[in-house]
Scaffold this motif. Structure first.
Motif, PDB file in Angstrom:
ATOM      1  N   THR A  26       6.136   7.189  -5.971  1.00 31.66           N
ATOM      2  CA  THR A  26       7.094   7.487  -7.036  1.00 31.66           C
ATOM      3  C   THR A  26       7.054   6.487  -8.179  1.00 31.66           C
ATOM      4  O   THR A  26       7.731   6.679  -9.195  1.00 31.66           O
ATOM      5  N   GLY A  27       6.282   5.385  -8.030  1.00 31.29           N
ATOM      6  CA  GLY A  27       6.194   4.397  -9.088  1.00 31.29           C
ATOM      7  C   GLY A  27       7.329   3.394  -9.109  1.00 31.29           C
ATOM      8  O   GLY A  27       7.443   2.614 -10.061  1.00 31.29           O
ATOM      9  N   VAL A  28       8.153   3.390  -8.057  1.00 31.24           N
ATOM     10  CA  VAL A  28       9.203   2.373  -7.970  1.00 31.24           C
ATOM     11  C   VAL A  28       8.570   0.989  -7.951  1.00 31.24           C
ATOM     12  O   VAL A  28       9.076   0.043  -8.553  1.00 31.24           O
ATOM     13  N   VAL A  29       7.440   0.868  -7.248  1.00 29.73           N
ATOM     14  CA  VAL A  29       6.608  -0.334  -7.324  1.00 29.73           C
ATOM     15  C   VAL A  29       5.170   0.088  -7.588  1.00 29.73           C
ATOM     16  O   VAL A  29       4.784   1.227  -7.303  1.00 29.73           O
ATOM     17  N   GLU A  30       4.388  -0.853  -8.128  1.00 30.07           N
ATOM     18  CA  GLU A  30       2.995  -0.553  -8.466  1.00 30.07           C
ATOM     19  C   GLU A  30       2.015  -1.452  -7.732  1.00 30.07           C
ATOM     20  O   GLU A  30       0.798  -1.287  -7.880  1.00 30.07           O
ATOM     21  N   GLY A  31       2.523  -2.382  -6.948  1.00 31.72           N
ATOM     22  CA  GLY A  31       1.633  -3.282  -6.243  1.00 31.72           C
ATOM     23  C   GLY A  31       2.338  -3.975  -5.099  1.00 31.72           C
ATOM     24  O   GLY A  31       3.548  -3.826  -4.893  1.00 31.72           O
ATOM     25  N   SER A  32       1.555  -4.770  -4.350  1.00 30.19           N
ATOM     26  CA  SER A  32       2.102  -5.488  -3.195  1.00 30.19           C
ATOM     27  C   SER A  32       1.234  -6.699  -2.905  1.00 30.19           C
ATOM     28  O   SER A  32       0.183  -6.907  -3.519  1.00 30.19           O
ATOM     29  N   LYS A  33       1.687  -7.484  -1.928  1.00 32.16           N
ATOM     30  CA  LYS A  33       0.958  -8.658  -1.447  1.00 32.16           C
ATOM     31  C   LYS A  33       0.729  -8.453   0.047  1.00 32.16           C
ATOM     32  O   LYS A  33       1.596  -8.754   0.851  1.00 32.16           O
ATOM     33  N   ASN A  34      -0.426  -7.909   0.398  1.00 35.80           N
ATOM     34  CA  ASN A  34      -0.662  -7.554   1.800  1.00 35.80           C
ATOM     35  C   ASN A  34      -2.089  -7.840   2.227  1.00 35.80           C
ATOM     36  O   ASN A  34      -2.984  -7.992   1.398  1.00 35.80           O
ATOM     37  N   GLY A  35      -2.281  -7.876   3.533  1.00 35.63           N
ATOM     38  CA  GLY A  35      -3.618  -7.918   4.095  1.00 35.63           C
ATOM     39  C   GLY A  35      -4.197  -6.512   4.164  1.00 35.63           C
ATOM     40  O   GLY A  35      -3.455  -5.516   4.188  1.00 35.63           O
ATOM     41  N   ILE A  36      -5.512  -6.416   4.227  1.00 35.10           N
ATOM     42  CA  ILE A  36      -6.176  -5.114   4.185  1.00 35.10           C
ATOM     43  C   ILE A  36      -5.859  -4.261   5.412  1.00 35.10           C
ATOM     44  O   ILE A  36      -5.778  -3.027   5.318  1.00 35.10           O
ATOM     45  N   THR A  37      -5.643  -4.882   6.571  1.00 33.01           N
ATOM     46  CA  THR A  37      -5.345  -4.077   7.760  1.00 33.01           C
ATOM     47  C   THR A  37      -3.990  -3.401   7.628  1.00 33.01           C
ATOM     48  O   THR A  37      -3.808  -2.258   8.059  1.00 33.01           O
ATOM     49  N   ASP A  38      -3.020  -4.085   7.011  1.00 33.87           N
ATOM     50  CA  ASP A  38      -1.726  -3.450   6.769  1.00 33.87           C
ATOM     51  C   ASP A  38      -1.858  -2.329   5.748  1.00 33.87           C
ATOM     52  O   ASP A  38      -1.254  -1.254   5.891  1.00 33.87           O
ATOM     53  N   ILE A  39      -2.639  -2.565   4.712  1.00 33.13           N
ATOM     54  CA  ILE A  39      -2.824  -1.554   3.664  1.00 33.13           C
ATOM     55  C   ILE A  39      -3.408  -0.273   4.246  1.00 33.13           C
ATOM     56  O   ILE A  39      -2.921   0.836   3.972  1.00 33.13           O
ATOM     57  N   MET A  40      -4.427  -0.415   5.072  1.00 33.01           N
ATOM     58  CA  MET A  40      -5.076   0.769   5.635  1.00 33.01           C
ATOM     59  C   MET A  40      -4.271   1.358   6.794  1.00 33.01           C
ATOM     60  O   MET A  40      -4.223   2.578   6.968  1.00 33.01           O
ATOM     61  N   GLY A  41      -3.651   0.489   7.578  1.00 28.10           N
ATOM     62  CA  GLY A  41      -2.848   0.983   8.691  1.00 28.10           C
ATOM     63  C   GLY A  41      -1.679   1.831   8.230  1.00 28.10           C
ATOM     64  O   GLY A  41      -1.296   2.806   8.886  1.00 28.10           O
ATOM     65  N   MET A  42      -1.112   1.493   7.070  1.00 26.29           N
ATOM     66  CA  MET A  42       0.015   2.253   6.518  1.00 26.29           C
ATOM     67  C   MET A  42      -0.430   3.362   5.563  1.00 26.29           C
ATOM     68  O   MET A  42       0.391   4.036   4.954  1.00 26.29           O
ATOM     69  N   LYS A  43      -1.760   3.528   5.410  1.00 22.69           N
ATOM     70  CA  LYS A  43      -2.333   4.591   4.565  1.00 22.69           C
ATOM     71  C   LYS A  43      -1.861   4.504   3.110  1.00 22.69           C
ATOM     72  O   LYS A  43      -1.670   5.519   2.428  1.00 22.69           O
ATOM     73  N   PHE A  44      -1.704   3.280   2.614  1.00 23.59           N
ATOM     74  CA  PHE A  44      -1.245   3.100   1.236  1.00 23.59           C
ATOM     75  C   PHE A  44      -2.195   3.685   0.187  1.00 23.59           C
ATOM     76  O   PHE A  44      -1.725   4.130  -0.877  1.00 23.59           O
ATOM     77  N   PRO A  45      -3.526   3.724   0.426  1.00 25.25           N
ATOM     78  CA  PRO A  45      -4.373   4.379  -0.577  1.00 25.25           C
ATOM     79  C   PRO A  45      -3.986   5.836  -0.821  1.00 25.25           C
ATOM     80  O   PRO A  45      -4.154   6.344  -1.942  1.00 25.25           O
ATOM     81  N   ASP A  46      -3.468   6.511   0.195  1.00 24.64           N
ATOM     82  CA  ASP A  46      -3.027   7.892   0.018  1.00 24.64           C
ATOM     83  C   ASP A  46      -1.826   7.980  -0.926  1.00 24.64           C
ATOM     84  O   ASP A  46      -1.535   9.052  -1.469  1.00 24.64           O
ATOM     85  N   ALA A  47      -1.130   6.857  -1.100  1.00 27.13           N
ATOM     86  CA  ALA A  47       0.015   6.814  -2.017  1.00 27.13           C
ATOM     87  C   ALA A  47      -0.377   6.283  -3.385  1.00 27.13           C
ATOM     88  O   ALA A  47       0.481   6.070  -4.240  1.00 27.13           O
ATOM     89  N   GLY A  48      -1.693   6.046  -3.585  1.00 26.80           N
ATOM     90  CA  GLY A  48      -2.167   5.625  -4.903  1.00 26.80           C
ATOM     91  C   GLY A  48      -2.617   4.188  -5.011  1.00 26.80           C
ATOM     92  O   GLY A  48      -3.055   3.750  -6.088  1.00 26.80           O
ATOM     93  N   LEU A  49      -2.549   3.412  -3.923  1.00 22.37           N
ATOM     94  CA  LEU A  49      -2.964   2.008  -3.969  1.00 22.37           C
ATOM     95  C   LEU A  49      -4.500   1.954  -3.929  1.00 22.37           C
ATOM     96  O   LEU A  49      -5.098   2.125  -2.869  1.00 22.37           O
ATOM     97  N   GLN A  50      -5.124   1.702  -5.069  1.00 27.21           N
ATOM     98  CA  GLN A  50      -6.579   1.814  -5.167  1.00 27.21           C
ATOM     99  C   GLN A  50      -7.271   0.539  -5.635  1.00 27.21           C
ATOM    100  O   GLN A  50      -8.498   0.511  -5.727  1.00 27.21           O
ATOM    101  N   TYR A  51      -6.522  -0.521  -5.909  1.00 28.96           N
ATOM    102  CA  TYR A  51      -7.120  -1.755  -6.415  1.00 28.96           C
ATOM    103  C   TYR A  51      -6.687  -2.941  -5.545  1.00 28.96           C
ATOM    104  O   TYR A  51      -5.492  -3.197  -5.395  1.00 28.96           O
TER     105      TYR A  51
END
Length: 354
Positions: free
Chosen positions: A209-234
């Protein structure tokens, strides 16, 4: 916060939680350990190693029961209260999860102090962890003991939905998700972005929804939570903080054991620590491959670019010294430990490279 806990209450809980020593060598003590995670997490890997080692090395005199999820407690404050009272023997938290009681543990979140795994692992296996243990015992009136510091997810990196971040100026204006703790918010502000505290379970939708545009995370958390499906691409591999895992134990229950069994428990936590050091390294390989295969942009800053990030974030150390109880003491201890580790590694390289 926890000072003044009644010693009588601790003793009563201890007697209820540990069985009477048996002359025939049967189980004498039970360790109830909890992690608010799941069986795919490094914390679980570490606990399995701990359980196996402690039960075997004690010849069955110590039994270890694992509670994964929120069976025993749901929040960091609740779980640490259980440890203080002795109803929970072992609990693992992030620095953010323990900062409300032990604010100085946020030193692990200070950016760009430890360069790589070899430095971080040397620091966390040495006297720095003992210093933090000493401070935590004092803060908790000798009720909560820091046993070891492992890893939970590798290194924190900046990730976002909008653009490649190669320099601090690229962070300008981005809405970056943080936890409620002050330190990560100060870091995000120092880099020109806007800190936005969001509960972890709401983060996927917040990216969508664009409430946030970024985060501070490790890659395993990013992929485990499927954040790329929500638009996290960088993802920018700036490695600004080692994702330390703080392993706490009821001090009363630990000290109630005879010395030979306390040694077994200490050795068990050493085994656990090594397992959590190793687990994210393996899991991150597949996670990075999956991120790139899905179209993600993975950027490694040059040494000059990383130095620019470190320079922009430097004021956060001053803020920590001036605003966190125990901040100056623990930061000095960390800086000294890092210097010692880097010196030892430099001496090793001099021997190993020639």
């Amino acid at each position: 916060m926890l000072k003044g806990l009644l010693k009588g209450a601790l003793a009563a809980t201890l007697l209820a939680g540990a069985s009477t020593a048996m002359a025939d060598g049967h189980q004498e003590f039970t360790i109830r350990a909890t992690a608010n995670s799941n069986e795919n997490d490094e914390d679980y890997d570490g606990l399995v190693v701990f359980k196996n080692y402690v039960e075997a090395a004690s010849n069955g005199r110590i039994g270890v029961e694992l509670f994964i999820g929120t069976q025993l407690c749901a929040t960091g404050a609740e779980c640490l209260e259980g440890v203080a009272e002795g109803s929970i023997d072992v609990y693992i938290s992030t620095s953010g999860g323990a900062a409300g009681i032990f604010p100085y543990v946020q030193v692990l979140d200070l950016p760009y102090l430890m360069a790589d795994d070899r430095v971080a692992e040397a620091v966390l296996t040495g006297d720095f962890t003992r210093k933090m243990r000493e401070m935590a015992l004092a803060t908790s009136d000798d009720s909560i003991r820091l046993m070891t510091i492992g890893n939970t997810g590798g290194w924190r990196n900046f990730a976002n939905t909008q653009r490649r971040v190669a320099m601090p100026s690229d962070m300008e204006g981005l809405k970056i998700r943080t936890v409620v703790a002050d330190l990560p918010q100060e870091l995000v502000r120092a880099l020109g972005a806007s800190p936005t505290p969001i509960p972890w379970p709401e983060l996927f939708t917040s990216f969508q929804t664009g409430v946030v545009e970024g985060s501070k995370n490790g890659i395993t958390d990013i992929m485990g939570m499927k954040f790329p499906d929500a638009g996290l691409q960088y993802v920018t591999l700036d490695g600004h903080a080692y994702m330390g895992a703080l392993w706490w134990m009821s001090n009363a229950n630990f000290m109630a054991m005879p010395e030979d069994l306390r040694k077994v428990v200490v050795d068990g936590f050493s085994q656990l620590q090594q397992a959590t050091f190793a687990s994210p390294k393996r899991k991150s390989i597949e996670a990075y491959e999956a991120f790139v295969a899905g179209g993600g942009d993975l950027y490694v800053p040059t040494p000059e670019e990383k130095a620019a990030f470190a320079e922009a974030a430097a004021p956060v150390q001053d803020w920590f010294r001036g605003n966190v109880d125990g901040g100056e003491e623990i930061l000095d201890a960390l800086i000294a430990a890092v210097a010692e580790a880097e010196g030892a590694l430099a001496a090793d390289y001099a021997k190993d490279l020639n």
